[in-house]
Design an enzyme around this catalytic site. Sequence first.
Site, short mmCIF file in Angstrom:
data_model
loop_
_atom_site.label_atom_id
_atom_site.label_comp_id
_atom_site.label_asym_id
_atom_site.label_seq_id
_atom_site.Cartn_x
_atom_site.Cartn_y
_atom_site.Cartn_z
N ASP A 205 0.84 -1.20 0.00
CA ASP A 205 0.00 0.00 0.00
C ASP A 205 0.88 1.25 0.00
O ASP A 205 1.96 1.27 0.60
CB ASP A 205 -0.87 0.05 1.26
CG ASP A 205 -1.85 -1.10 1.37
OD1 ASP A 205 -1.66 -2.12 0.70
OD2 ASP A 205 -2.80 -0.96 2.16
N GLY A 225 1.68 -2.08 -5.51
CA GLY A 225 1.14 -3.42 -5.69
C GLY A 225 -0.07 -3.73 -4.85
O GLY A 225 -0.47 -4.90 -4.73
N ASP A 226 -0.69 -2.71 -4.26
CA ASP A 226 -1.94 -2.88 -3.51
C ASP A 226 -2.65 -1.54 -3.54
O ASP A 226 -2.51 -0.78 -4.49
CB ASP A 226 -1.64 -3.35 -2.08
CG ASP A 226 -2.80 -4.16 -1.47
OD1 ASP A 226 -3.95 -3.70 -1.58
OD2 ASP A 226 -2.57 -5.24 -0.91
N ASP A 227 -3.44 -1.20 -2.51
CA ASP A 227 -4.13 0.09 -2.51
C ASP A 227 -3.13 1.24 -2.53
O ASP A 227 -2.16 1.24 -1.77
CB ASP A 227 -5.00 0.23 -1.25
CG ASP A 227 -6.14 -0.78 -1.20
OD1 ASP A 227 -6.78 -1.00 -2.23
OD2 ASP A 227 -6.37 -1.33 -0.11
N SER A 258 -3.45 1.22 -9.18
CA SER A 258 -3.40 -0.05 -8.46
C SER A 258 -3.99 -1.13 -9.33
O SER A 258 -5.21 -1.23 -9.47
CB SER A 258 -4.17 0.04 -7.14
OG SER A 258 -4.25 -1.24 -6.54
#
Length: 435
Positions: A205, A225-227, A258
């Site tokens: 995140d 790689g996420d939020d 994202s």
Amino acid sequence: MDGNPIRTLPLLRPVDFNLIDFGGVGDGVTINTMAFEKAVFEISKLREKGGGQLNVPSGFWLTAPFNLTSHMTLFLAQDAVILGIQDEKYWPLMPPLPSYGYGREHLGPRYSSLIHGQNLRDVVITGHNGSINGQGQMWWTKYLHKVLNHTRGPLVQLMWSSNIIISNITLLDSPFWTLHPYDCKNVTIKNVTILAPIYKAPNTDGIDPDSCEDMLIEDCYISVGDDAIAIKSGWDQYGIAYGKPSRNIVIRNLVVRSNVSAGISIGSEMSGGVSNITIENILVWNSRRAIRIKTAPGRGGYVSQITYKNLTFNNVRVGIVIKTDYNQHPDTKYDSNALPILKDISFTNIRGKGVKVAVRIQGSKEIPIRNVTFNDMLVGITKKKKHIFQCAFVEGRVIGTIFPAPCGNFDQYNEQGKLIKHSSFYNVTDIDYEI
């Protein structure tokens, strides 16, 4: 003449130090942990005199985790890179976060963040866009192969602190969440670039405000790689017991991406409550989801007074998602009757193109979603033209021009605020995950 002249470092405190003066070597090989610790210790002596500034010059400064102190400015010169050492034995273990229970990825202690601070006042991390690089590839690989015994640590984590400014730096390749203010007050994050691979960099995140209040995030670029951003306030019964909401937060003027999760999220760990949030002037591009609120039975807490304005979606699979069955729990001791409250959420001036599903609001009989407003929405849809505004157990209103056409759960008003049509239903489930 050199097109990129070396810029003079500004003096932001009464006293400044250079990492080299404490034995620092910026060759990317020498471990500089002791140099950072010595410098921080010297600055800690200056609290009564306005604190001190630690200048990190151009170079690659390999280090294990270290702590900051109050009344400190960490200044990263142009081409300065702080590197996290790629060996977990150098990363100290810390108690799990009190609002998350016994641990997030594993029971028991967790690894420290690379740059850490607790119970601090007046801390600045800034520079001429120098970098903090967590070198997270080792952590991601070990996590994906399930060979880590403890929860990974963030890149930068400040806890129980206030009067924080983080600006004009780049944060790269965090082992876990990148920038994690935890139970902090009066935080400004401005002109920060946050990068991690968009695939196979789990849980990286960008910024996770967690039980924070009075916070501004603006003028940032985040691709991770996420939020990109996830507002949190604790997990299930532990977050309920800790009881610290995230509130009074403004997020504006961001470009985010994202591919795995969402551009701007609230939750799913929101058990202490989330309220009075303004999210405006946001571009979400090449993402799986643009805007998401996620929760579940057992969370408790509330999400209310959430204002979204001037959002642009470009090549996004799902534009707006509210999900009430995100059933990840720290253990089996949560109270399934602790039902979150979702209400008073507004979306104004929403634009987009290349969107597969514009809106998916999935309330439930247990967790209905109340008072949702859409005002002025025009989102260009790819391929399918029907069933792209999906609803279940939600009530609210739409005002003015709304495209694609909203589901029947909403009262419809014209731009002058006159009621045109009452909602035709409320409880019908109209969610289709096939599109």
